[in-house]
Design an enzyme around this catalytic site. Structure first.
Site: not given
Length: 366
Positions: A189, A245, A141, A249, A221
């Site tokens: 990751k 993020d 970001y 959610d 994942d």
């Protein structure tokens, strides 16, 4: 206590849920004998529509001198084609950087009474209570260089992390775990990304200072799947900006509604407190929003921004009472509620119910 709290209602349902949270804060002030000065300033699309920058200078000045900042939501699809710096979302990234808030705390729990509101079976979700600690000022970001090629046929972003950035967010996660069930799951990751390989190495080093906290690692994942299948397996999830993020959610969805989730963004100055949900322009102005995420964010503001634990607990107890009494906004209606003929209430009615329970705590004399 006297505290100056800056309100940034923003866009869409932001003004509605911010007004709900402000009402709860004022109820807390009356009950506990405090004085809160609540002042609203423009940000996001609301500022752009007034011919201002996404985060105007007066808003910046007020935010940096406040005791805490409560944000509603930013986002307006009418600005989707504007340059990145002239979109409402620029306000969110800018204020995080301005306040130096690098640690985003996102509690997620299955509230009693909402076991049928989400997709999880009762035996899977009951009692689930986790906290996501998300790094907030690094990663994709904010990384440079970034951009879209002049011919529009390619684009690039940069994911970048330093040892210092990882160390400070890791310490926040381990300290949070010490106050909970003493377990940190670090999510990365590392099988693909060099930034994740650095992340994992640094987190392991930080963990040496917390021998009383168990540490395990999980690829992002696999973590996403585990949250949906076995959320009770987690205590504190530590992760970087983008992964946090997305995972938070997801947690909102599996625990009943994104409208329930609060967040606290903390650093070395005033904290920034906001519900996890977006601006939801499709229901803006219809009194249909769920204000609990914003009200629970006000509870985090009290706890982390003003060091007012009893006051924060009073707000959370009021939310739990209201939900336990079967009061629901439309997004919280589960199959059992619909079968029982429960009628949803609007944002303002839900907010009033919580305010009433803050004013009159359970067990108080009539």
């Amino acid at each position: 206590m006297f505290a100056r709290i800056v309100l940034l209602p923003g866009d869409g349902i932001g003004p509605e849920v911010t007004d709900a949270a402000a009402g709860v804060l004022q109820a807390v002030a009356r009950r506990f004998g405090h004085r809160f000065e609540l002042t609203a300033y423009p940000a996001g699309g609301a500022a752009l529509r007034a011919g201002l920058a996404p985060l105007p200078p007066d808003t910046k000045q007020a935010a940096t001198t406040a005791d805490a900042v409560l944000l509603g939501a930013v986002g307006d699809p009418s600005f989707d084609q504007a340059p990145r710096a002239a979109r409402p979302e620029a306000a969110l990234l800018e204020i995080r950087k301005l306040l130096g808030v690098y640690a985003n705390l996102r509690p997620a729990r299955l509230w009693p009474g909402l076991e049928s509101a989400g997709p999880l079976k009762l035996e899977v979700g009951a009692g689930a209570d986790l906290r996501i600690v998300r790094e907030l000022t690094g990663g994709l970001y904010y990384g440079e260089p970034r951009g879209i090629a002049a011919d529009g046929r390619s684009a690039h972003n940069t994911m970048r992390y330093s040892v210092d950035e990882i160390e400070r967010i890791a310490r926040v996660a381990f300290e949070a775990a010490r106050r909970r069930r003493r377990r940190v799951t670090s999510v990365d990751k590392s099988n693909v990304l060099e930034t994740s390989q650095l992340w994992r190495r640094v987190v392991i080093d930080v963990a040496k200072a917390y021998p009383d906290v168990a540490l395990d690692h999980m690829l992002v994942d696999a973590c996403a799947m585990k949250i949906a299948l076995d959320p009770r397996a987690f205590d504190v999830i530590l992760t970087e900006n983008l992964f946090g993020d997305i995972l938070s959610d997801e947690a909102g969805a599996v625990f009943g509604s994104l409208g329930l989730l609060p967040s606290a963004s903390l650093g070395d100055g005033p904290g920034l407190f906001e519900p996890v949900h977006g601006s939801a322009p499709d229901i803006a102005g219809k009194d249909a929003a769920n204000p609990i995420g914003a009200i629970a964010s006000a509870a985090l503001l009290l706890r982390h921004g003003l060091n007012a634990e009893a006051e924060a607990a009073a707000v959370e107890a009021a939310i739990e009472r209201v939900l336990g009494e079967g009061i629901r906004t439309a997004d919280l209606l589960g199959p059992a509620d619909r079968k029982a003929g429960v009628r949803p209430v609007g944002c303002s009615t839900m907010a009033r119910a919580i305010v009433e329970r803050v004013r009159e705590p359970a067990g108080a004399p009539a």
